[in-house]
Design a protein around this motif. Structure first.
Motif, PDB file in Angstrom:
ATOM      1  N   GLU A 276       0.835  -1.204   0.000  1.00 51.31           N
ATOM      2  CA  GLU A 276       0.000   0.000   0.000  1.00 51.31           C
ATOM      3  C   GLU A 276       0.871   1.255   0.000  1.00 51.31           C
ATOM      4  OE1 GLU A 276      -3.217   2.035  -0.455  1.00 51.31           O
ATOM      5  OE2 GLU A 276      -3.656  -0.014   0.238  1.00 51.31           O
ATOM      6  N   GLY A 277       0.617   2.126  -0.968  1.00 56.71           N
ATOM      7  CA  GLY A 277       1.364   3.380  -1.060  1.00 56.71           C
ATOM      8  C   GLY A 277       2.695   3.283  -1.773  1.00 56.71           C
ATOM      9  N   ALA A 278       3.015   2.141  -2.365  1.00 55.51           N
ATOM     10  CA  ALA A 278       4.335   1.955  -2.981  1.00 55.51           C
ATOM     11  C   ALA A 278       4.654   2.980  -4.069  1.00 55.51           C
ATOM     12  CB  ALA A 278       4.461   0.540  -3.531  1.00 55.51           C
ATOM     13  N   PRO A 279       3.709   3.379  -4.934  1.00 52.54           N
ATOM     14  CA  PRO A 279       4.071   4.329  -5.998  1.00 52.54           C
ATOM     15  C   PRO A 279       4.182   5.783  -5.528  1.00 52.54           C
ATOM     16  CG  PRO A 279       2.099   3.041  -6.562  1.00 52.54           C
ATOM     17  CD  PRO A 279       2.338   2.896  -5.102  1.00 52.54           C
ATOM     18  N   VAL A 280       3.774   6.071  -4.295  1.00 53.41           N
ATOM     19  CA  VAL A 280       3.628   7.452  -3.831  1.00 53.41           C
ATOM     20  C   VAL A 280       4.986   8.151  -3.736  1.00 53.41           C
ATOM     21  CG1 VAL A 280       2.959   8.880  -1.856  1.00 53.41           C
ATOM     22  CG2 VAL A 280       1.485   6.995  -2.600  1.00 53.41           C
ATOM     23  N   THR A 281       5.016   9.407  -4.185  1.00 52.16           N
ATOM     24  CA  THR A 281       6.191  10.262  -3.995  1.00 52.16           C
ATOM     25  C   THR A 281       5.907  11.414  -3.039  1.00 52.16           C
ATOM     26  OG1 THR A 281       5.660  11.757  -5.826  1.00 52.16           O
ATOM     27  CG2 THR A 281       6.951   9.770  -6.363  1.00 52.16           C
TER      28      THR A 281
END
Length: 405
Positions: A315-320
């Motif tokens: 969960e949230g892996a692509p977030v920058t």
């Protein structure tokens, strides 16, 4: 759970002090619609570990389009880019019709600096593609890629409409329509299903007259291994491999069929890239080789994110934490997850760096290296399969040219 490597353990300022410069983005994946009309059982967006799509606006607004176009122009100007690629994605991008796609591309082209060419494409499941929509996209210079699991209804059993109705009749109409418009047809993207016979898949897809094929391994990793691959500790891997290679076997058989095909040559990107790497050329895809990844995603709310395949990890892996309103794409280049994709061999595990196939395999797809609690510094979960395929292609190539690549 956030990945310790690279999010915690990669020191990006230290990289810059050491003279390792960032690689500018050249591919911009722009989300147009955050929902889909299909319910594919293996979908990495809607069935993956990351559920952030639920909180996104359904459609991208004109204001986000304009601001994103300004940021792309800023990035192209800063780095004097002669070419950028815009890929319109979803969800299913055609859920809103062709008009938003055309407006988005027009905005990017209008603001692009002099000397910077903008190539544009859209990836679709084809179910909403009509002659009128295709004409509108073609007139705007937007090429169309089609996602299928093969060229028959049986192959596409995992790609159904919500509610279970088969999507194949609509997809087949789209394939026939695109075959009649080769100037707009970008190619077919096919996710490998071990339940489908390689010969049936390849022959049925070639019968659709695509300009190219892209065969994708399912987006799995060490925490959620793919069908047919037993769970294992990647730290115990040693070369040569002793693990079963169901995907390597499937791809090797497909390669032989493609290599021996007597009809018009259709480029299969995975095979073409491996051949090029064996002959000493750089890679042009994140799937193999050590070339830096130069792609970034802008979601429907303007969030700047890493590539979608990371949604299968946690969960949230692509977030920058960045967005086009407040941040430039240059700021995204300093994110540890982005910087890690620019390090080539230095981003790989010790097992990968000591492997004789590392220059060709490149550690495999970044998302496929993930293991919970430790991150992405592991061989791909398809390590044995990739070794099988690369050695098979090398053997066939050696026999053809009569000298070692």
């Amino acid at each position: 759970m956030p990945a310790p490597w690279p999010l915690r353990d990669l020191d990006v300022p230290a990289l810059r002090r050491a003279g390792i410069a960032p690689v500018p983005f050249r591919q911009f994946v722009l989300k147009v619609h955050s929902r889909c009309n299909l319910a594919c059982s293996y979908c990495y967006i809607y069935e993956g570990a990351d559920s952030s799509w639920r909180d996104r606006p359904t459609r991208v607004s004109d204001a986000i389009m304009k601001r994103t176009a300004e940021r792309i122009a800023e990035h192209a100007r800063t780095h004097r880019l002669p070419l950028v690629r815009v890929d319109l994605h979803g969800g299913e991008p055609l859920l809103g019709g062709a008009a938003p796609l055309v407006r988005y591309v027009d905005a990017v082209r209008e603001l692009a600096p002099p000397g910077c060419r903008v190539e544009a494409g859209v990836q679709t499941n084809g179910t909403l593609l009509t002659r009128a929509v295709l004409a509108e996209l073609g007139a705007a210079g937007i090429r169309v890629g089609l996602s299928l699991d093969g060229g028959t209804a049986q192959h596409n059993r995992l790609r159904a409409f919500k509610g279970g109705r088969a999507s194949w009749p609509a997809a087949l109409r789209a394939a026939r329509l695109l075959a009649d418009h080769p100037d707009v047809f970008a190619g077919i993207l096919c996710t490998i299903d071990l339940g489908n016979d390689p010969e049936d898949v390849l022959s049925s897809l070639l019968a659709m007259d695509p300009p190219g094929l892209d065969l994708l391994l399912p987006h799995n990793n060490w925490t959620t291994p793919p069908t047919g691959v037993a769970p294992a500790d990647p730290g115990t891997l040693r070369f040569p491999h002793r693990r079963p290679t169901p995907y390597g076997d499937w791809l090797s058989r497909t390669f032989d069929l493609w290599w021996e095909h007597r009809g018009p040559t259709v480029r299969v990107r995975l095979f073409a890239e491996i051949i090029a790497l064996l002959l000493g050329q750089p890679s042009a895809t994140e799937v193999v080789g050590l070339s830096p990844v130069a792609a970034v995603v802008v979601d429907t709310d303007g969030a700047i994110e890493q590539v979608d395949s990371l949604k299968t990890t946690y969960e949230g892996a692509p977030v920058t934490g960045l967005d086009v309103h407040r941040n430039s794409f240059d700021e995204a280049l300093e994110h540890p997850g982005v910087a890690a994709r620019h390090l080539g061999r230095d981003a790989l595990s010790g097992e990968c760096r000591s492997c004789p196939l590392v220059d060709v395999c490149g550690g495999g797809n970044y998302a496929h290296r993930y293991l919970a609690h430790s991150g992405f510094r592991h061989p791909t979960v398809y390590c044995a399969d990739m070794a099988r395929l690369i050695r098979h292609i090398s053997t066939r190539l050696l026999a053809e040219i009569g000298t070692s690549p």
